[in-house]
Design a protein around this motif. Sequence first.
Motif, PDB file in Angstrom:
ATOM      1  N   ASP A 113       0.935  -1.156   0.105  1.00  8.54           N
ATOM      2  CA  ASP A 113       0.103   0.157  -0.118  1.00  8.54           C
ATOM      3  C   ASP A 113       0.890   1.282   0.051  1.00  8.54           C
ATOM      4  O   ASP A 113       0.692   2.233   0.707  1.00  8.54           O
ATOM      5  CB  ASP A 113      -0.792  -0.017   1.235  1.00  8.54           C
ATOM      6  N   ASP A 114       1.970   1.100  -1.015  1.00  6.42           N
ATOM      7  CA  ASP A 114       2.746   2.506  -1.140  1.00  6.42           C
ATOM      8  C   ASP A 114       3.647   2.773   0.250  1.00  6.42           C
ATOM      9  O   ASP A 114       4.280   3.628   0.183  1.00  6.42           O
ATOM     10  CB  ASP A 114       1.976   3.808  -1.452  1.00  6.42           C
ATOM     11  N   ILE A 115       3.753   1.664   0.951  1.00  9.11           N
ATOM     12  CA  ILE A 115       4.657   1.644   2.342  1.00  9.11           C
ATOM     13  C   ILE A 115       5.791   0.964   2.276  1.00  9.11           C
ATOM     14  O   ILE A 115       5.652  -0.285   2.012  1.00  9.11           O
ATOM     15  CB  ILE A 115       3.948   1.337   3.429  1.00  9.11           C
ATOM     16  N   PRO A 116       7.063   1.433   1.789  1.00  4.93           N
ATOM     17  CA  PRO A 116       8.073   0.829   1.553  1.00  4.93           C
ATOM     18  C   PRO A 116       8.819   0.386   2.897  1.00  4.93           C
ATOM     19  O   PRO A 116       8.951   1.112   3.772  1.00  4.93           O
ATOM     20  CB  PRO A 116       9.156   1.919   1.125  1.00  4.93           C
ATOM     21  N   LEU A 117       8.971  -1.064   2.819  1.00  2.64           N
ATOM     22  CA  LEU A 117       9.481  -1.718   4.091  1.00  2.64           C
ATOM     23  C   LEU A 117      10.778  -2.220   3.794  1.00  2.64           C
ATOM     24  O   LEU A 117      11.066  -2.921   2.761  1.00  2.64           O
ATOM     25  CB  LEU A 117       8.659  -2.876   4.480  1.00  2.64           C
ATOM     26  N   GLY A 118      11.939  -1.659   4.572  1.00  5.62           N
ATOM     27  CA  GLY A 118      13.479  -2.340   4.453  1.00  5.62           C
ATOM     28  C   GLY A 118      13.186  -3.580   4.748  1.00  5.62           C
ATOM     29  O   GLY A 118      12.929  -3.891   5.978  1.00  5.62           O
ATOM     30  N   ILE A 119      13.971  -4.474   4.044  1.00  7.64           N
ATOM     31  CA  ILE A 119      13.905  -5.830   4.642  1.00  7.64           C
ATOM     32  C   ILE A 119      15.206  -6.354   4.534  1.00  7.64           C
ATOM     33  O   ILE A 119      16.231  -6.196   3.851  1.00  7.64           O
ATOM     34  CB  ILE A 119      13.064  -6.816   3.779  1.00  7.64           C
ATOM     35  N   GLU A 120      15.907  -7.528   5.461  1.00  9.22           N
ATOM     36  CA  GLU A 120      16.908  -7.987   5.306  1.00  9.22           C
ATOM     37  C   GLU A 120      16.627  -9.618   5.431  1.00  9.22           C
ATOM     38  O   GLU A 120      15.874  -9.842   6.386  1.00  9.22           O
ATOM     39  CB  GLU A 120      17.733  -7.560   6.464  1.00  9.22           C
ATOM     40  N   LEU A 121      17.023 -10.496   4.592  1.00 12.19           N
ATOM     41  CA  LEU A 121      16.964 -12.081   4.593  1.00 12.19           C
ATOM     42  C   LEU A 121      18.258 -12.614   4.869  1.00 12.19           C
ATOM     43  O   LEU A 121      19.249 -12.255   4.372  1.00 12.19           O
ATOM     44  CB  LEU A 121      16.534 -12.266   3.215  1.00 12.19           C
TER      45      LEU A 121
END
Length: 269
Positions: A113-121
Amino acid sequence: MAPSNQERAAREARTRLRDYQARQQAHSERIRRRVRDNVIAGAAVVLVIAGVTAAQIFYFDGGPGSPVASPAATSTPAPSSTDAPAAEGQNTGDVPPATLAENRSWTGTLTIDDIPLGIELDGAAAPQAVSAFIAQTQDGFFTGTSCHRLTTSGLFVLQCGDPTGTGTGGPGYNYGPVENAPADNLYPAGTIAMARQGGNGYSMGSQFFIVYDDTTLPSEPGIGGYSVIGKVTSGLDALKTGVIAAGTADGSTDGKPAAPAVISGVTVQ
């Protein structure tokens, strides 16, 4: 010679008997048809009820990744998936090779929903699950899909990754076993983990859940908990004030999000 009164009476009696027998036969046939139709209708109702019940059970309890809340952390930490006995089962379908994770960390962005979530895998801790997630991301599998489940009591997760939006879909393959499950069954806020069916450590596909508030999930003997593939490194507060704060569509504590919750893109590198 005209028939006698007795003969006429006998013929009339025989005629009335035949008419009566014909009516009785027709009546019996109608009863048989009615009984047959009722049996068929009853069976259809039973099948419909069974189907709806099975669908509900699959979606809420047995579907891929329906985490079950635990009221509190256990006093004795459950063994991690690396310590637990190997779960029985096998991969099905064209599962991406575990080597895609390259035994390293991956970073990227998951936009909901246009909310950027920074992720680390963490490709070293969960090579098979991270490899599958990377393959799906590179194929654009998640783009345009909606997160289909939000829970707001007891456990606090947003579940995504189902192309059908029903909680029953996947990529066409399943894999296991559980990797990198927390030893204490506690999934901190920001955790990204793979969804699976209860009792089946080889039922992971594309569905994953984001933990937006600390949540305890039970571990199953011989299977483990849920494969943690990484974490949200930024944007979680925005997700909580947006999609999470909107609640569920029906106002329940476990259901479809009221917000669209559409994934517009996922990137990893």
